[in-house]
Write an enzyme that holds these catalytic residues in place. Structure first.
Site, PDB file in Angstrom:
ATOM      1  N   ASP A  86       1.256   4.607   2.048  1.00  0.00           N
ATOM      2  CA  ASP A  86       0.854   4.949   3.405  1.00  0.00           C
ATOM      3  C   ASP A  86      -0.080   6.167   3.414  1.00  0.00           C
ATOM      4  O   ASP A  86      -0.195   6.903   2.431  1.00  0.00           O
ATOM      5  CB  ASP A  86       2.090   5.208   4.265  1.00  0.00           C
ATOM      6  CG  ASP A  86       1.855   4.842   5.715  1.00  0.00           C
ATOM      7  OD1 ASP A  86       1.406   3.717   5.973  1.00  0.00           O
ATOM      8  OD2 ASP A  86       2.125   5.684   6.585  1.00  0.00           O
TER       9      ASP A  86
ATOM     10  N   ASP B  92       0.839  -1.202   0.000  1.00  0.00           N
ATOM     11  CA  ASP B  92       0.000   0.000   0.000  1.00  0.00           C
ATOM     12  C   ASP B  92       0.867   1.242   0.000  1.00  0.00           C
ATOM     13  O   ASP B  92       2.055   1.195   0.334  1.00  0.00           O
ATOM     14  CB  ASP B  92      -0.887   0.022   1.248  1.00  0.00           C
ATOM     15  CG  ASP B  92      -0.061   0.002   2.530  1.00  0.00           C
ATOM     16  OD1 ASP B  92       0.272   1.089   3.037  1.00  0.00           O
ATOM     17  OD2 ASP B  92       0.290  -1.098   3.007  1.00  0.00           O
TER      18      ASP B  92
END
Length: 258
Positions: A200, A198
């Site tokens: 952040d 991902d």
């Protein structure tokens, strides 16, 4: 013997032909029984960091027991695959990074075996150069980066994420410390292999990081990631040649190595 410590979503490594070894240590039981199999020319011990059913959060993982158990089995070189968030848009989900530095932002974790005596572990360069080279030579792997390790179990606020990015950190994770320094205290080689799941919270506009999203991305990439770890093991020399991971800049170890 080599060791592999699997991160979130990385709970198995071998087929049915592996043998399972249940261990205890002076620091309690490790996260799970260790499975031992063969990868190429290497005997390999595998341990799921969070337990076989992910029963340990990052801040409750029995890190000291895990590393001690591997050392007691004869492991001297360890790969630590893990899921990470990216602090830069240049490293999107699916990227594989081999960090060369870490920053500890955890607190309250049992992070040393040195409970008596006067000893100090050299840790300027926290990862083994020989193990790092075995991974960075593989196609598509990003060489280098600083991984900041946060306490968890919560993810960062947007402000924290932006702060870390502004400091020049490139990856964020919850388990990279104290695993790396415990390996150094036990005179074991150690290198992290980070799979980005991902961007952040402070890097991407939207809902922010969620556990569901992290696990979904990791599951999507887990088989290629395992294949890469297998390939990295194949690049490791038969004999351990580095010296920095095997010595301390102190007056000696205050305990007997297992």
């Amino acid at each position: 013997m080599l060791g592999v410590i699997g991160g979130s979503g990385f709970y198995t490594f071998f087929g049915a032909d592996a043998r399972t070894i249940k261990l205890d240590t002076p620091f309690g039981e490790p996260s799970a029984p260790v499975t031992v199999g063969v990868v190429g020319e290497h005997e390999v011990a595998f341990l799921p960091r969070h337990g076989a059913q992910h029963q340990y959060s990052a801040h409750t993982v029995p890190y000291r027991a895990n590393m001690w158990a591997l050392r007691a089995l004869g492991v001297r070189r360890v790969f630590g695959p893990c899921a990470v968030g990216s602090l830069t848009p240049d490293l999107g989900p699916g990227s594989i990074v081999v960090p060369d530095q870490l920053v500890d932002r955890t607190h309250g974790r049992a992070d040393t075996y040195f409970e008596s005596g006067g000893a100090h572990a050299a840790f300027a360069d926290p990862y083994c150069p020989a193990l790092r080279a075995a991974v960075t030579g593989l196609p598509g792997v990003v060489d280098g980066g600083t991984m900041v390790v946060i306490q968890g179990p919560r993810f960062s606020t947007r402000a924290e994420s932006q702060w870390y990015a502004a400091a020049g950190f490139t990856l964020i994770n919850m388990t990279g410390y104290p695993e790396a320094v415990l390996a150094r205290e036990l005179e074991m080689c150690y290198a992290s292999i980070a799979l980005v799941t991902d961007l952040d919270a402070g890097i991407e506009v939207g809902a922010g990081v969620t556990a569901v999203g992290v696990f979904s991305e990791f599951e999507k990439n887990i088989e290629p990631f395992k294949k890469l770890v297998h390939e990295a093991i194949g690049q490791v020399a038969a004999e351990r040649t580095c010296t920095d991971c095997q010595s301390h800049a102190g007056v000696g170890l205050p305990f007997d190595l297992p």
